[in-house]
Design a protein around this motif. Structure first.
Motif, PDB file in Angstrom:
ATOM      1  N   THR A 132       0.827  -1.200   0.000  1.00  0.00           N
ATOM      2  CA  THR A 132       0.000   0.000   0.000  1.00  0.00           C
ATOM      3  C   THR A 132       0.866   1.256   0.000  1.00  0.00           C
ATOM      4  OG1 THR A 132      -1.709  -1.190   1.215  1.00  0.00           O
ATOM      5  CG2 THR A 132      -1.845   1.204   1.215  1.00  0.00           C
ATOM      6  N   THR A 133       1.961   1.227   0.757  1.00  0.00           N
ATOM      7  CA  THR A 133       2.857   2.374   0.781  1.00  0.00           C
ATOM      8  C   THR A 133       3.424   2.650  -0.606  1.00  0.00           C
ATOM      9  OG1 THR A 133       3.469   1.884   3.066  1.00  0.00           O
ATOM     10  CG2 THR A 133       4.932   3.340   1.826  1.00  0.00           C
ATOM     11  N   ALA A 134       3.849   1.593  -1.296  1.00  0.00           N
ATOM     12  CA  ALA A 134       4.396   1.764  -2.642  1.00  0.00           C
ATOM     13  C   ALA A 134       3.382   2.383  -3.580  1.00  0.00           C
ATOM     14  CB  ALA A 134       4.873   0.421  -3.187  1.00  0.00           C
ATOM     15  N   MET A 135       2.104   1.965  -3.455  1.00  0.00           N
ATOM     16  CA  MET A 135       1.063   2.528  -4.298  1.00  0.00           C
ATOM     17  C   MET A 135       0.856   4.013  -4.005  1.00  0.00           C
ATOM     18  SD  MET A 135      -2.318   3.661  -4.226  1.00  0.00           S
ATOM     19  CE  MET A 135      -2.981   2.930  -2.733  1.00  0.00           C
ATOM     20  N   LEU A 136       0.769   4.361  -2.708  1.00  0.00           N
ATOM     21  CA  LEU A 136       0.507   5.745  -2.344  1.00  0.00           C
ATOM     22  C   LEU A 136       1.653   6.666  -2.737  1.00  0.00           C
ATOM     23  CD1 LEU A 136      -1.125   5.156   1.151  1.00  0.00           C
ATOM     24  CD2 LEU A 136      -2.268   5.928  -0.929  1.00  0.00           C
ATOM     25  N   GLY A 170      -3.629   1.035 -12.082  1.00  0.00           N
ATOM     26  CA  GLY A 170      -3.062  -0.223 -11.615  1.00  0.00           C
ATOM     27  C   GLY A 170      -2.501  -0.118 -10.218  1.00  0.00           C
ATOM     28  N   ALA A 171      -1.851   1.014  -9.915  1.00  0.00           N
ATOM     29  CA  ALA A 171      -1.316   1.214  -8.572  1.00  0.00           C
ATOM     30  C   ALA A 171      -2.434   1.275  -7.540  1.00  0.00           C
ATOM     31  CB  ALA A 171      -0.487   2.492  -8.532  1.00  0.00           C
ATOM     32  N   VAL A 172      -3.547   1.890  -7.905  1.00  0.00           N
ATOM     33  CA  VAL A 172      -4.697   1.961  -6.989  1.00  0.00           C
ATOM     34  C   VAL A 172      -5.257   0.568  -6.733  1.00  0.00           C
ATOM     35  CG1 VAL A 172      -7.064   2.789  -6.749  1.00  0.00           C
ATOM     36  CG2 VAL A 172      -5.293   4.325  -7.602  1.00  0.00           C
ATOM     37  N   VAL A 173      -5.359  -0.243  -7.773  1.00  0.00           N
ATOM     38  CA  VAL A 173      -5.866  -1.609  -7.613  1.00  0.00           C
ATOM     39  C   VAL A 173      -4.951  -2.407  -6.689  1.00  0.00           C
ATOM     40  CG1 VAL A 173      -6.294  -3.787  -8.822  1.00  0.00           C
ATOM     41  CG2 VAL A 173      -7.077  -1.631  -9.813  1.00  0.00           C
ATOM     42  N   ILE A 174      -3.641  -2.261  -6.875  1.00  0.00           N
ATOM     43  CA  ILE A 174      -2.688  -2.967  -6.015  1.00  0.00           C
ATOM     44  C   ILE A 174      -2.837  -2.526  -4.572  1.00  0.00           C
ATOM     45  CG2 ILE A 174      -0.247  -3.228  -5.458  1.00  0.00           C
ATOM     46  CD1 ILE A 174       0.313  -3.128  -8.437  1.00  0.00           C
ATOM     47  N   TYR A 284       6.059   3.226 -11.719  1.00  0.00           N
ATOM     48  CA  TYR A 284       4.823   2.508 -11.456  1.00  0.00           C
ATOM     49  C   TYR A 284       5.050   0.995 -11.462  1.00  0.00           C
ATOM     50  CZ  TYR A 284       1.742   6.554 -11.658  1.00  0.00           C
ATOM     51  OH  TYR A 284       1.103   7.730 -11.389  1.00  0.00           O
ATOM     52  N   LEU A 285       6.214   0.569 -11.937  1.00  0.00           N
ATOM     53  CA  LEU A 285       6.553  -0.847 -11.846  1.00  0.00           C
ATOM     54  C   LEU A 285       6.917  -1.253 -10.422  1.00  0.00           C
ATOM     55  CD1 LEU A 285       8.788  -1.135 -15.048  1.00  0.00           C
ATOM     56  CD2 LEU A 285       6.500  -2.062 -14.738  1.00  0.00           C
ATOM     57  N   VAL A 286       7.202  -0.286  -9.568  1.00  0.00           N
ATOM     58  CA  VAL A 286       7.637  -0.599  -8.208  1.00  0.00           C
ATOM     59  C   VAL A 286       6.557  -1.313  -7.392  1.00  0.00           C
ATOM     60  CG1 VAL A 286       8.358   0.414  -6.005  1.00  0.00           C
ATOM     61  CG2 VAL A 286       9.418   1.173  -8.142  1.00  0.00           C
ATOM     62  N   PRO A 287       5.277  -0.847  -7.386  1.00  0.00           N
ATOM     63  CA  PRO A 287       4.282  -1.528  -6.547  1.00  0.00           C
ATOM     64  C   PRO A 287       4.103  -3.020  -6.822  1.00  0.00           C
ATOM     65  CG  PRO A 287       3.476   0.623  -7.197  1.00  0.00           C
ATOM     66  CD  PRO A 287       4.728   0.396  -7.970  1.00  0.00           C
ATOM     67  N   PRO A 288       3.956  -3.470  -8.092  1.00  0.00           N
ATOM     68  CA  PRO A 288       3.795  -4.922  -8.272  1.00  0.00           C
ATOM     69  C   PRO A 288       5.017  -5.716  -7.837  1.00  0.00           C
ATOM     70  CG  PRO A 288       4.024  -3.803 -10.395  1.00  0.00           C
ATOM     71  CD  PRO A 288       3.806  -2.749  -9.377  1.00  0.00           C
ATOM     72  N   ILE A 289       6.210  -5.160  -8.054  1.00  0.00           N
ATOM     73  CA  ILE A 289       7.412  -5.858  -7.610  1.00  0.00           C
ATOM     74  C   ILE A 289       7.474  -5.885  -6.088  1.00  0.00           C
ATOM     75  CG2 ILE A 289       9.935  -5.845  -7.657  1.00  0.00           C
ATOM     76  CD1 ILE A 289       9.776  -4.497 -10.394  1.00  0.00           C
ATOM     77  N   THR A 290       7.070  -4.795  -5.455  1.00  0.00           N
ATOM     78  CA  THR A 290       7.051  -4.741  -3.997  1.00  0.00           C
ATOM     79  C   THR A 290       6.110  -5.785  -3.424  1.00  0.00           C
ATOM     80  OG1 THR A 290       7.547  -2.375  -3.994  1.00  0.00           O
ATOM     81  CG2 THR A 290       6.570  -3.288  -2.005  1.00  0.00           C
TER      82      THR A 290
END
Length: 323
Positions: A132-136, A170-174, A284-290
């Motif tokens: 969640t932090t990565a997304m925000l 996508g980040a919001v969905v994650i 924006y690739l960071v959240p899914p990898i996180t």
């Protein structure tokens, strides 16, 4: 870390540029522009890959190390390690004397991105999970793209805006999936927003300096300034070093060497060769990898919905690469 100017095919290799295609066009016959930028472009993309992977691991590392270190102490320890590593590398390179304006921008970058950002991010991850932090925090690239269009005159390419919107969705969905449906702590959310804003400020302050100064030097100076700004936490760092387990201290050293010294250097290398808005959106690739790393290292299994968010992030980044 190589000096960014040496990778360029232009006839004056000491002058960095963010438009290698135009430079090649002035130095080669008419047929050259189609192939001349390949080397610099590949180097910048490789640097982006290193940055994204390292910064994704940082969210997980901060979550782990934060169990034994206070936010300010963690920020100071990480930045101190990064400054020492960058200084050792810079000792073998060249030094360009910054102008007064460049010193001001470096100070802004160091205080905002290296000091305030790290303290806010560390505090946020004690209240909000890593995914969640990565997304925000990744609302930062939206701010970068918009501010860069105005302040750096990079404009608003259609595919940049489309890709940013898709990737942000996508980040919001994650973030929604990794939060598990529970309301996030308001203070943690606010701290993530602070981190995103200072991240955007740091990038925009760094970009003009990279037009003349080597990327390694810029990263070292900003990191050193951030370290100085965090010195009020020296007492807390000394206390935590004495009480923390060796694994947490090893994680702190990793955060200083890889996500700080290495990743910020590769980021600066790429930023000297790419638009700030387009480069920012690649994070924006960071959240899914996180989320994936959290599942493996912190036993935080990502929900199935996170896979959809990751796919949207990848699609959005791909759209921003269109011309």
């Amino acid at each position: 870390m190589r000096e960014p100017a040496r990778d360029l095919p232009a006839p004056e290799p000491d002058v960095p540029t963010t438009e290698p295609t135009a430079t090649a066009a002035t130095a080669a016959p008419a047929a050259a522009p189609a192939t001349a930028p390949t080397g610099p472009r590949r180097g910048a993309l490789a640097a982006v890959c290193v940055t994204v992977l390292a910064w994704a691991s940082a969210f997980v590392g901060i979550r782990f190390v934060g169990r034994a270190y206070d936010p300010g102490a963690l920020a100071l320890g990480r930045l101190a390690v990064g400054t020492l590593a960058l200084g050792a590398l810079l000792a073998r390179g060249r030094w360009v004397r910054p102008s007064g304006r460049e010193w001001a921008l470096l100070a802004l970058c160091g205080v905002a991105w290296f000091a305030v950002y790290n303290v806010a991010l560390n505090a946020a991850e004690q209240r909000v999970d890593a995914g969640t932090t990565a997304m925000l925090v990744n609302i930062g690239p939206i701010l970068i793209a918009l501010f860069a269009g105005v302040l750096l005159h990079e404009g608003f390419p259609r595919w940049l805006l489309i890709g940013a919107g898709v990737a942000f969705a996508g980040a919001v969905v994650i973030g929604a999936s990794s939060a598990g449906g529970d309301p996030s702590d308001l203070l943690g959310t606010a701290l993530c927003v602070v981190a995103a804003v200072t991240y955007a400020i740091g990038v925009l302050a760094q970009k003009p300096v990279l037009r003349r100064l080597p990327a390694l030097q810029v990263t070292f100076l900003a990191c050193a300034i951030g370290t100085v700004a965090c010195l009020p936490f020296a007492g807390a760092l000394g206390h935590d070093l004495a009480a923390a387990p060796w694994s947490a201290t090893a994680g702190l050293v990793y955060l200083g060497l890889v996500p700080t010294a290495l990743a910020f250097s590769t980021w600066a290398f790429a930023l000297a060769r790419m638009d700030a808005g387009r480069l920012g959106v690649t994070t924006y690739l960071v959240p899914p990898i996180t989320v994936a790393l959290s599942a493996v290292l912190l036993a935080e299994a990502p929900p199935a919905l996170a896979l959809l968010g990751g796919a949207l992030c990848l699609a959005g980044v791909g759209l921003t690469r269109r011309r």
